[in-house]
Scaffold this active site. Structure first.
Site, mmCIF file in Angstrom:
data_model
loop_
_atom_site.group_PDB
_atom_site.id
_atom_site.type_symbol
_atom_site.label_atom_id
_atom_site.label_comp_id
_atom_site.label_asym_id
_atom_site.label_seq_id
_atom_site.Cartn_x
_atom_site.Cartn_y
_atom_site.Cartn_z
ATOM 1 N N MET A 130 1.494 -1.326 11.478
ATOM 2 C CA MET A 130 2.763 -0.700 11.838
ATOM 3 C C MET A 130 3.910 -1.068 10.905
ATOM 4 O O MET A 130 4.927 -0.374 10.881
ATOM 5 C CB MET A 130 3.153 -1.098 13.264
ATOM 6 N N TYR A 131 3.788 -2.136 10.121
ATOM 7 C CA TYR A 131 4.910 -2.570 9.298
ATOM 8 C C TYR A 131 5.251 -1.502 8.271
ATOM 9 O O TYR A 131 4.427 -1.153 7.421
ATOM 10 C CB TYR A 131 4.600 -3.892 8.606
ATOM 11 N N SER A 132 6.457 -0.992 8.358
ATOM 12 C CA SER A 132 6.920 0.087 7.474
ATOM 13 C C SER A 132 5.929 1.249 7.461
ATOM 14 O O SER A 132 5.679 1.865 6.431
ATOM 15 C CB SER A 132 7.175 -0.437 6.056
ATOM 16 N N ASN A 133 5.360 1.496 8.657
ATOM 17 C CA ASN A 133 4.453 2.635 8.836
ATOM 18 C C ASN A 133 3.323 2.636 7.806
ATOM 19 O O ASN A 133 2.993 3.657 7.210
ATOM 20 C CB ASN A 133 5.236 3.954 8.775
ATOM 21 N N GLY A 134 2.714 1.475 7.615
ATOM 22 C CA GLY A 134 1.573 1.356 6.706
ATOM 23 C C GLY A 134 1.941 0.970 5.291
ATOM 24 O O GLY A 134 1.077 0.565 4.505
#
Length: 350
Positions: free
Chosen positions: A60-64
């Protein structure tokens, strides 16, 4: 760099881990404090040059984007066999059904997406990013164990939850012969010690290593009291940061932060180094996750390994702490609503 074992496994990791939530394209995550690829690559390379071999991220971090940046940098700068890559899953990755959670479908889907973004054939440590109370625990645990059998994952880890939930998971894994959680990634620092009540004793008893998120309390432990909440991370976290470090505990927090400053001066060290050195004294801690946004922060974290706190130092750092309500294992709105009713005035968010 002197390496340590990950929990009771045979795998060697550096006692400092890089928390790669800091790295990600700003337009896909946190525009204020995310480091894009151009800024992140030199930091990852410097960490490797300092002997750090342990890197933690999440889908999920920065949407991948965090996984993508980390994967490309490690491919260019490191020997894959020497580095340890940890990532996580649970939180929403796309709208619609099955875009989140810990169902067998979600797990089998998300591991392949993470492998693709990281550019690797396997993940060293695959962690559940909180519990998923909408999925039977047995379904989650068996699916995770199947990933280990398939060779896509080497070890399994968990993150913040109630101690009874973690104990239940460990029991089920043993009962069914499933691959076991070898780590617990939890919230623990000088301003947040409630995990000492149940989770840390459980981990010690079960031989589970802990990886610490927010080891510097969103930067509060790295600054004097008047500047403690001035970091870009703290100011953009809003109510969430106040939930972690409640203004109701201001007197205690201030006394702890001032003690960190005094001991830092006595050792000729930085405040962050003292806070990290305290964590290193805790027997259950394998590594803090340091979200380093500069070369200096990486160097300070590595240098903290050379600081030896005295017993008097530890007493001075710990003495001002006052008990506080620990809600960090709560993730469902229904549970939070129940807590709000029991404890009026607490602004709890998931």
């Amino acid at each position: 760099m002197q390496y340590t074992k990950l929990g009771t496994t045979g795998m060697d990791v550096s006692p400092i881990a890089i928390g790669a939530m800091t790295y990600g394209e700003p337009d896909r995550g946190h525009p204020v404090w995310s480091k894009g690829e151009e800024e992140a690559r030199p930091l990852i390379r410097h960490a490797l040059e300092k002997g750090i071999n342990f890197f933690d991220t999440a889908n999920m971090y920065s949407n991948g984007s965090s996984e993508e940046i980390l994967g490309r940098a490690l491919k260019d700068f490191a020997d894959r066999d020497e580095v340890v890559i940890a990532t996580k899953l649970r939180h929403p990755m796309r709208p619609g059904p099955n875009g989140r959670g810990l169902s067998r479908k979600a797990i089998m889907t998300e591991v392949d997406h993470s492998l693709r973004r990281l550019g690797t054939d396997y993940i060293d440590l695959y962690q559940v990013h909180r519990n998923d109370h909408a999925t039977p625990l047995e379904e989650t645990l068996e699916a995770l164990s199947d990933l280990v059998k398939a060779g896509k994952v080497r070890y399994l880890g968990a993150s913040s939850m109630h101690a009874w939930e973690f104990a239940k998971a460990l029991h089920l894994q043993k009962q069914h012969g499933w691959a076991r959680f070898v780590t617990m990634q939890n919230h623990y620092n000088l301003l947040a010690r409630e995990e000492e009540r149940e989770m840390i004793p459980l981990c010690l008893d079960e031989g589970v290593g802990t990886l610490i998120w927010s080891p510097l309390a969103r930067g509060r432990l790295a600054r004097a009291w008047d500047d403690a909440r001035s970091t870009s991370r703290s100011t953009t976290d809003g109510a969430y940061a106040d939930t972690l470090y409640s203004p109701a505990e201001e007197a205690s927090n201030r006394a702890i932060i001032e003690a960190v400053g005094r001991i830092a001066d006595a050792h000729g060290a930085g405040r962050a180094q003292i806070a990290l050195a305290w964590l290193r004294r805790r027997p259950v801690v394998t590594a803090p996750l340091v979200g380093a946004g500069s070369i200096q922060q990486i160097d300070d974290a590595v240098t903290s390994l050379d600081i030896e706190l005295t017993d008097d130092d530890v007493r001075d750092l710990q003495a001002p702490y006052t008990p506080r309500y620990d809600w960090q294992g709560v993730s469902d709105e229904a549970e939070l609503d129940a807590i709000r009713k029991r404890i009026p005035g607490m602004a709890l968010t998931s």
